[in-house]
Structures are given as structure tokens and as C-alpha cells.
Design a protein around this motif. Structure first.
Motif, PDB file in Angstrom:
ATOM      1  N   PHE A 148      11.992  24.821  46.608  1.00  0.00           N
ATOM      2  CA  PHE A 148      13.050  24.835  47.422  1.00  0.00           C
ATOM      3  C   PHE A 148      13.999  25.666  46.811  1.00  0.00           C
ATOM      4  CE2 PHE A 148      17.013  22.595  47.928  1.00  0.00           C
ATOM      5  CZ  PHE A 148      16.951  22.383  49.380  1.00  0.00           C
ATOM      6  N   SER A 149      14.887  26.081  47.948  1.00  0.00           N
ATOM      7  CA  SER A 149      16.038  27.248  47.257  1.00  0.00           C
ATOM      8  C   SER A 149      17.068  26.981  48.340  1.00  0.00           C
ATOM      9  CB  SER A 149      15.327  28.404  47.376  1.00  0.00           C
ATOM     10  OG  SER A 149      15.101  29.202  48.593  1.00  0.00           O
ATOM     11  N   CYS A 150      18.081  27.718  48.061  1.00  0.00           N
ATOM     12  CA  CYS A 150      19.240  27.721  49.004  1.00  0.00           C
ATOM     13  C   CYS A 150      18.859  28.415  50.389  1.00  0.00           C
ATOM     14  CB  CYS A 150      20.360  28.795  48.342  1.00  0.00           C
ATOM     15  SG  CYS A 150      19.755  30.515  48.188  1.00  0.00           S
ATOM     16  N   GLU A 151      17.928  29.008  50.675  1.00  0.00           N
ATOM     17  CA  GLU A 151      17.728  29.451  51.956  1.00  0.00           C
ATOM     18  C   GLU A 151      17.512  28.177  53.146  1.00  0.00           C
ATOM     19  OE1 GLU A 151      17.505  32.683  52.925  1.00  0.00           O
ATOM     20  OE2 GLU A 151      17.817  32.977  50.648  1.00  0.00           O
ATOM     21  N   PHE A 152      16.875  27.122  52.581  1.00  0.00           N
ATOM     22  CA  PHE A 152      16.974  26.135  53.470  1.00  0.00           C
ATOM     23  C   PHE A 152      18.184  25.331  53.770  1.00  0.00           C
ATOM     24  CE2 PHE A 152      12.863  26.412  51.310  1.00  0.00           C
ATOM     25  CZ  PHE A 152      11.947  26.257  52.321  1.00  0.00           C
ATOM     26  N   LEU A 153      19.049  25.574  52.625  1.00  0.00           N
ATOM     27  CA  LEU A 153      20.597  24.985  53.042  1.00  0.00           C
ATOM     28  C   LEU A 153      21.238  25.948  53.799  1.00  0.00           C
ATOM     29  CD1 LEU A 153      21.599  23.777  49.245  1.00  0.00           C
ATOM     30  CD2 LEU A 153      20.459  22.236  51.209  1.00  0.00           C
ATOM     31  N   LYS A 154      21.046  27.190  53.851  1.00  0.00           N
ATOM     32  CA  LYS A 154      22.029  28.231  54.740  1.00  0.00           C
ATOM     33  C   LYS A 154      21.575  27.781  55.965  1.00  0.00           C
ATOM     34  CE  LYS A 154      22.122  31.966  51.407  1.00  0.00           C
ATOM     35  NZ  LYS A 154      21.261  32.901  51.010  1.00  0.00           N
ATOM     36  N   GLU A 155      20.320  27.641  56.466  1.00  0.00           N
ATOM     37  CA  GLU A 155      19.887  27.373  57.776  1.00  0.00           C
ATOM     38  C   GLU A 155      20.606  26.093  58.290  1.00  0.00           C
ATOM     39  OE1 GLU A 155      15.613  27.232  58.158  1.00  0.00           O
ATOM     40  OE2 GLU A 155      15.767  29.452  57.442  1.00  0.00           O
ATOM     41  N   ALA A 156      20.699  25.077  57.419  1.00  0.00           N
ATOM     42  CA  ALA A 156      21.315  23.896  58.064  1.00  0.00           C
ATOM     43  C   ALA A 156      22.537  23.821  58.045  1.00  0.00           C
ATOM     44  CB  ALA A 156      20.898  22.733  56.783  1.00  0.00           C
ATOM     45  N   MET A 157      23.188  24.647  57.391  1.00  0.00           N
ATOM     46  CA  MET A 157      24.790  24.788  57.333  1.00  0.00           C
ATOM     47  C   MET A 157      25.138  25.800  58.542  1.00  0.00           C
ATOM     48  SD  MET A 157      25.588  25.106  53.411  1.00  0.00           S
ATOM     49  CE  MET A 157      26.066  26.875  53.396  1.00  0.00           C
ATOM     50  N   GLU A 158      24.376  26.684  58.854  1.00  0.00           N
ATOM     51  CA  GLU A 158      24.568  27.402  60.233  1.00  0.00           C
ATOM     52  C   GLU A 158      24.553  26.506  61.679  1.00  0.00           C
ATOM     53  OE1 GLU A 158      21.610  30.738  59.849  1.00  0.00           O
ATOM     54  OE2 GLU A 158      22.762  31.576  58.177  1.00  0.00           O
ATOM     55  N   GLU A 159      23.594  25.650  61.421  1.00  0.00           N
ATOM     56  CA  GLU A 159      23.288  24.712  62.442  1.00  0.00           C
ATOM     57  C   GLU A 159      24.604  24.006  62.791  1.00  0.00           C
ATOM     58  OE1 GLU A 159      19.755  22.555  61.683  1.00  0.00           O
ATOM     59  OE2 GLU A 159      18.662  24.481  61.824  1.00  0.00           O
ATOM     60  N   GLU A 160      25.528  23.595  61.770  1.00  0.00           N
ATOM     61  CA  GLU A 160      26.453  22.564  62.204  1.00  0.00           C
ATOM     62  C   GLU A 160      27.519  23.273  62.868  1.00  0.00           C
ATOM     63  OE1 GLU A 160      28.081  21.069  58.493  1.00  0.00           O
ATOM     64  OE2 GLU A 160      25.927  19.897  58.247  1.00  0.00           O
TER      65      GLU A 160
END
Ligand code: THU
Length: 142
Positions: free
Chosen positions: A130-142
Motif C-alpha cells: 500500500f502506498s500514497c499512489e492509492f490515496l492520490k487517486e482517491a483525492m483526485e476523485e473528490e
């Protein structure tokens, strides 16, 4: 995936020196870690235990905290020294903590009593991380 022999020796010596500072009155298991920054600077850490056992911090995380506080976030290698007969790998929490700053970190695990040494890339010890890549995608969706 290897360091120059002289640099590896220097890193291991730094881990051996800080291992002696470990505060491990409960387990008696002293760990020393030395982290090589891309700048060439070495940061060290030892385990610091607590009577509330879960509050203990491992040597590896101690070294990362030292480095980040000094302004360095890119690393080449980490030496880990323990007195166990087999070289000691970092715990799961430390693997994840290290992974925050890259997956191609060279781990150099050393047992001075048996002179055994083990070299592994962090990515091989923490595949599918698990890395920051997953969080970036979620943040872009907001
Ligand atoms: N320990 C570390 O410092 N690093 C590891 O990766 C494994 C465990 C410490 C925590 C505790 O003080 C002692 O070793 C026994 O678990």
C-alpha cells in the motif's frame, strides 16, 4: 543492488555503535539501524522500549525519524544489526514505514556473532505494498 564494500562497512559499523545504545530492558533484544541518505549522510536509530509494551519504537523507525527531521527523505540502504544468530529482518510496521520513502531500499541485515549477512531489497520483503499512489487517486476523485 549493492553498495561499495567500504561504504557498506561504514554503515554496518554505525549500526553496531548505535545498537549498544538500545533501551531494551523488557526483551533484552538490542537492535541498531543505520540509514544511508542519498546525500551520503548516515542516520542511526536504536529500539526504545516502554513499560507499556505497545509504545515501543523499533530501531529502523528511529533512524527514519532522525533522517526526516534532518531534512532527508531519499535513501539508498539500511543496515540492521542484532545479536541473533540469523540476521534480523525489519518487522511489518517498519517495512511499511520504510516503504513510504521508496521501494528500492537495500536492506543489509547483519549478525555480528555469526558474521552472517543478508542483503534484500525492501520491495522483495513488502510486495504489493500500500502506498500514497492509492490515496492520490482517491483525492483526485473528490
Ligand atoms: N525490534 C526492532 O527494533 N526492529 C525490528 O524490526 C524488530 C523488533 C525491537 C522492538 C523490541 O524492542 C524488540 O526488538 C523485541 O521485539
Amino acid at each position: 543492488m549493492s553498495l561499495a564494500k567500504s561504504l557498506e562497512k561504514k554503515l554496518i559499523e554505525a549500526a553496531e555503535a548505535v545498537q549498544k545504545k538500545a533501551y531494551a530492558p523488557y526483551s533484552g533484544f538490542q537492535v541498531g539501524a543505520a540509514l544511508l541518505g542519498k546525500s551520503g549522510q548516515i542516520y542511526t536509530g536504536c529500539n526504545v522500549e516502554n513499560s507499556s509494551y505497545g509504545a515501543t519504537i523499533c530501531a529502523e523507525r528511529g533512524a527514519v525519524v532522525q533522517a526526516v527531521a534532518a531534512g532527508e527523505r531519499e535513501f539508498t540502504a539500511l543496515a540492521i544489526v542484532t545479536a541473533s544468530p540469523e540476521p534480523c529482518p525489519p518487522c511489518g510496521i517498519c517495512r511499511q514505514f520504510l516503504r513510504e520513502f521508496g521501494s528500492d531500499l537495500l536492506l543489509i541485515m547483519v549478525s555480528p556473532p555469526t558474521k552472517k549477512i543478508c542483503r534484500v531489497l525492501l520491495t522483495d520483503y513488502l510486495p504489493a505494498a500500500f502506498s500514497c499512489e492509492f490515496l492520490k487517486e482517491a483525492m483526485e476523485e473528490e
